[in-house]
Design an enzyme around this catalytic site. Structure first.
Site, short mmCIF file in Angstrom:
data_model
loop_
_atom_site.label_atom_id
_atom_site.label_comp_id
_atom_site.label_asym_id
_atom_site.label_seq_id
_atom_site.Cartn_x
_atom_site.Cartn_y
_atom_site.Cartn_z
N GLU A 238 -6.07 8.42 10.10
CA GLU A 238 -4.95 8.40 10.71
C GLU A 238 -4.68 8.62 12.06
O GLU A 238 -5.20 9.67 12.43
CB GLU A 238 -3.89 8.77 9.90
CG GLU A 238 -4.03 8.53 8.35
CD GLU A 238 -3.99 7.18 7.76
OE1 GLU A 238 -3.55 6.41 8.81
OE2 GLU A 238 -4.27 6.59 6.52
N GLU B 253 0.82 -1.15 -0.08
CA GLU B 253 -0.03 0.08 0.20
C GLU B 253 0.93 1.26 0.11
O GLU B 253 1.70 1.46 0.91
CB GLU B 253 -0.94 0.02 1.32
CG GLU B 253 -2.25 -0.96 1.17
CD GLU B 253 -2.78 -0.91 2.59
OE1 GLU B 253 -2.77 0.34 2.98
OE2 GLU B 253 -3.51 -1.56 2.75
#
Length: 258
Positions: free
Chosen positions: A55, A44
């Site tokens: 995040e 990724e």
């Protein structure tokens, strides 16, 4: 079979994540090649964004460092083109819908496919809004990868029915980051998906040790690790390739041993 699906064809998959441009795009390029050689099945690539809502602090800080260093989407596409001359490891972008919108959705998806990317993960894209991107991804041959969280069973089933590539099972509610214990019933999530569709399921959010990776992969088809790798990039900076490679090799061995 798409290249994303092929990543799971040999057994359990280990999927590392890196933030493009942290500490530099040259180091990211070296990291991808080294991780592929260490046995990563799919990689990724995070495209940095100024407001990465999914995040935790580790990847947020990496986004800030990369953007401060002058990383742009076009520079990342150029890096992918260079990588494709060096490795055929399956690669997917992980970024935010706003990044795709601001670039122009069709232009972004077409350019990603032409550069050699295999899929796209948009963690802030609700299932109900998938239709804005799905036809374009199908047109250009990118798998638009869906995320399922520990939410209602019917929602998981609906997402699974329309999924492509693999299903990203979020092991914990909240943001990304290393966790000492993962308490979600991952096995139940995976079973729900499989009742609807024969598609690989990989687990992410919170995995940092070989034991955790093996435990999660045992209940699914693979383990995804981001924050623990990004932490090593922050710790070692330009010298991060050897420690990240050693870490990925250890994680690969734990997952592939199943």
């Amino acid at each position: 079979m798409s290249k994303v699906r092929q990543a799971f064809a040999r057994g359990k998959a280990f999927i590392p994540f890196v933030t493009c441009g942290d500490p530099s795009l040259a180091v990211t390029e070296a990291l991808v090649c080294a991780m592929a050689e260490a046995g990563a099945d799919l990689i990724e690539l995070g495209i940095p964004f100024s407001d990465p809502t999914a995040e935790g602090p580790v990847i947020q800080a990496a986004n800030e460092r990369a953007l401060a260093g002058g990383v742009t989407t076009d520079k990342i596409f150029d890096m992918v083109r260079r990588l494709r001359a060096r490795t055929d490891v399956p690669m997917v972008f992980m970024t935010y819908a706003n990044v795709v919108f601001s670039y122009g959705a069709e232009r972004f998806i077409r350019t990603a496919a032409e550069a050699g990317m295999d899929g796209l993960i948009l963690p802030d894209l609700p299932y109900e809004e998938k239709g804005e991107f799905d036809p374009l991804c199908r047109q250009y041959g990118l798998d638009l990868i869906s995320l399922v969280a520990p939410t209602s069973h019917e929602r998981v089933r609906a997402i699974a029915r329309a999924a492509e590539g693999f299903v990203y099972c979020v092991s914990s509610l909240g943001v990304t980051g290393v966790r000492s214990h993962i308490t979600t019933d991952v096995g139940a999530m995976v079973r729900l998906v499989r009742e609807e569709r024969d598609i690989p399921c990989a687990v992410g959010f919170g995995i940092s040790t070989p034991a955790q990776a093996a435990e999660m992969a045992a209940k699914s088809d693979g383990a995804i690790v981001g924050s623990a790798i990004v932490k090593l990039c922050a710790q070692y900076g330009a010298d991060c390739v050897p420690p990240v490679t050693a870490y990925v090799r250890e994680m690969v061995q734990a997952v592939h041993a199943l």
